[in-house]
Structure formats: C-alpha cells, structure tokens
Design a protein around this motif. Structure first.
Motif, short mmCIF file in Angstrom:
data_model
loop_
_atom_site.label_atom_id
_atom_site.label_comp_id
_atom_site.label_asym_id
_atom_site.label_seq_id
_atom_site.Cartn_x
_atom_site.Cartn_y
_atom_site.Cartn_z
N THR A 17 -5.73 -9.37 -2.96
CA THR A 17 -4.35 -9.67 -2.56
C THR A 17 -3.40 -8.54 -2.98
O THR A 17 -2.19 -8.69 -2.91
N GLY A 18 -3.95 -7.42 -3.41
CA GLY A 18 -3.13 -6.31 -3.89
C GLY A 18 -2.66 -5.36 -2.81
O GLY A 18 -2.85 -5.57 -1.62
N GLU A 19 -2.05 -4.30 -3.28
CA GLU A 19 -1.52 -3.27 -2.40
C GLU A 19 -2.64 -2.45 -1.78
O GLU A 19 -3.69 -2.27 -2.38
N PHE A 20 -2.39 -1.94 -0.59
CA PHE A 20 -3.29 -0.96 0.02
C PHE A 20 -2.56 -0.27 1.16
O PHE A 20 -1.52 -0.73 1.64
N SER A 21 -3.12 0.84 1.59
CA SER A 21 -2.62 1.56 2.77
C SER A 21 -3.79 2.20 3.49
O SER A 21 -4.82 2.50 2.88
N MET A 90 0.51 -0.48 5.62
CA MET A 90 0.56 -0.64 4.17
C MET A 90 0.98 -2.07 3.84
O MET A 90 1.71 -2.70 4.59
N ARG A 91 0.41 -2.56 2.72
CA ARG A 91 0.83 -3.86 2.19
C ARG A 91 1.27 -3.63 0.75
O ARG A 91 0.54 -3.02 -0.05
N CYS A 97 3.71 -6.36 4.81
CA CYS A 97 2.92 -5.34 5.51
C CYS A 97 3.84 -4.62 6.49
O CYS A 97 4.68 -5.25 7.13
N THR A 98 3.65 -3.33 6.59
CA THR A 98 4.39 -2.54 7.58
C THR A 98 3.39 -1.73 8.37
O THR A 98 2.55 -1.04 7.80
N LEU A 151 1.70 3.09 0.31
CA LEU A 151 2.41 4.34 0.54
C LEU A 151 3.88 4.04 0.81
O LEU A 151 4.22 2.98 1.33
N THR A 152 4.72 4.99 0.49
CA THR A 152 6.14 4.85 0.82
C THR A 152 6.36 5.29 2.26
O THR A 152 5.52 5.98 2.85
N GLN A 153 7.49 4.91 2.82
CA GLN A 153 7.82 5.36 4.17
C GLN A 153 7.88 6.89 4.21
O GLN A 153 7.44 7.50 5.19
#
Length: 168
Positions: A17-21, A90-91, A97-98, A151-153
C-alpha cells in the motif's frame, strides 16, 4: 514484439500500500491477436485484478492504467500506430495516484484518482508481456523505470523532457 523483460521479486519493489512510480516511453500499438488491449508493464498477475498495477495501450490512441483494482483510468492522446509517447504513474503516501502522459513533443496531460488496494508484492514485474494471456507488446518500449517512491511532478517533467529528442 517477441521479447520481454522481467524484474525479479525484490523487497525494494514490494509496494503493497506504499508509494511507487513507473515511467517510460513506448511506440503506440494496441491491437494484438484480436485484443484491444496491449500491455506495456504489469506488476502482479492479471493486468486488471484487484492487486495488480499495469500500463496498457488501447484503441483510439489512449493509454490505460489499472492500479489495485477499480475501474481503469485513461488518457486520450489521439495516438496513431507507431507514435512515440511517454507515460508515468505515481502513488503517494495518501494513496493519491497521478497518471501523466504525452505524445512526444506535446504537453503532459495528467489525471488523479485514489487507490488504496495493496499491490501484489510477490510476483515478478514484467515489461512488454501480458501475463494473463502470454501476449507480447507489439512495438518498442524504451527507458522504463520503476521507483519505490512517489516521483514529484518536477521529476516526471524532467524525465519526459530528457527523452523527447530521442523519441521523435
């Protein structure tokens, strides 16, 4: 159209359930053996089940994303067969999520959505192969990257701009 890359299971890529890109370039192709979906990347088993994450191309020049179940999210880039495009997903830590996507040389388009389902962490990640039906992506895929953070935008925009000249 005849090979794929497999990233072996590794604790650093166990997203749960963590961050990823994920980001990368591909030449648009959607139709393969009668299917209207062509899988670029899949993390988990079936590309649209509740515990997977996948990046796909579909009819009509669109890029489709599945993240942890739910309905697919699409961006229409009006791509034609063989057009280079960039996509990134990315989440973040809030499950936001974007999806970013752009036809090479055009402005990035983005859309956001929320997915809290955990991403399967024990299956290998595959680039260029649909694990559900053992189909292979029918065009080129380039510069794919998988991150265990959001990741950032700004980073996504930099990655996109860095690849434009190579992917005309």
């Amino acid at each position: 159209g005849s090979g794929y890359a497999e990233v072996a299971d590794n604790d650093s890529l166990d997203f749960g359930t963590g961050e990823f890109s994920f980001d990368g370039w591909a030449k648009y192709s959607y139709l393969y053996q009668g299917s209207a979906v062509n899988v670029i990347y899949v993390n988990g088993g079936v590309s649209n089940d509740g515990s997977s994450f996948s990046v796909n191309t579909v009819a009509g020049g669109k890029v489709r994303i599945y993240v942890g179940g739910g309905s697919a999210v699409e961006i229409d880039l009006s791509l034609s067969e063989g057009d280079w495009f960039y996509c990134a997903i990315m989440r973040d830590s809030n499950y936001l999520c974007t999806l970013y996507a752009a036809k090479s040389g055009e402005d990035l388009i983005s859309t956001t959505f929320t997915r809290t389902n955990p991403i399967n962490t024990i299956l290998n990640k595959q680039i260029g192969r649909d694990t559900q039906s053992d189909r292979f992506y029918q065009n080129l895929i380039d510069e794919t990257r998988i991150y265990n953070r959001a990741l950032t935008q700004k980073e996504i925009t930099q990655n996109y701009k860095a690849g434009i000249n190579k992917h005309k």
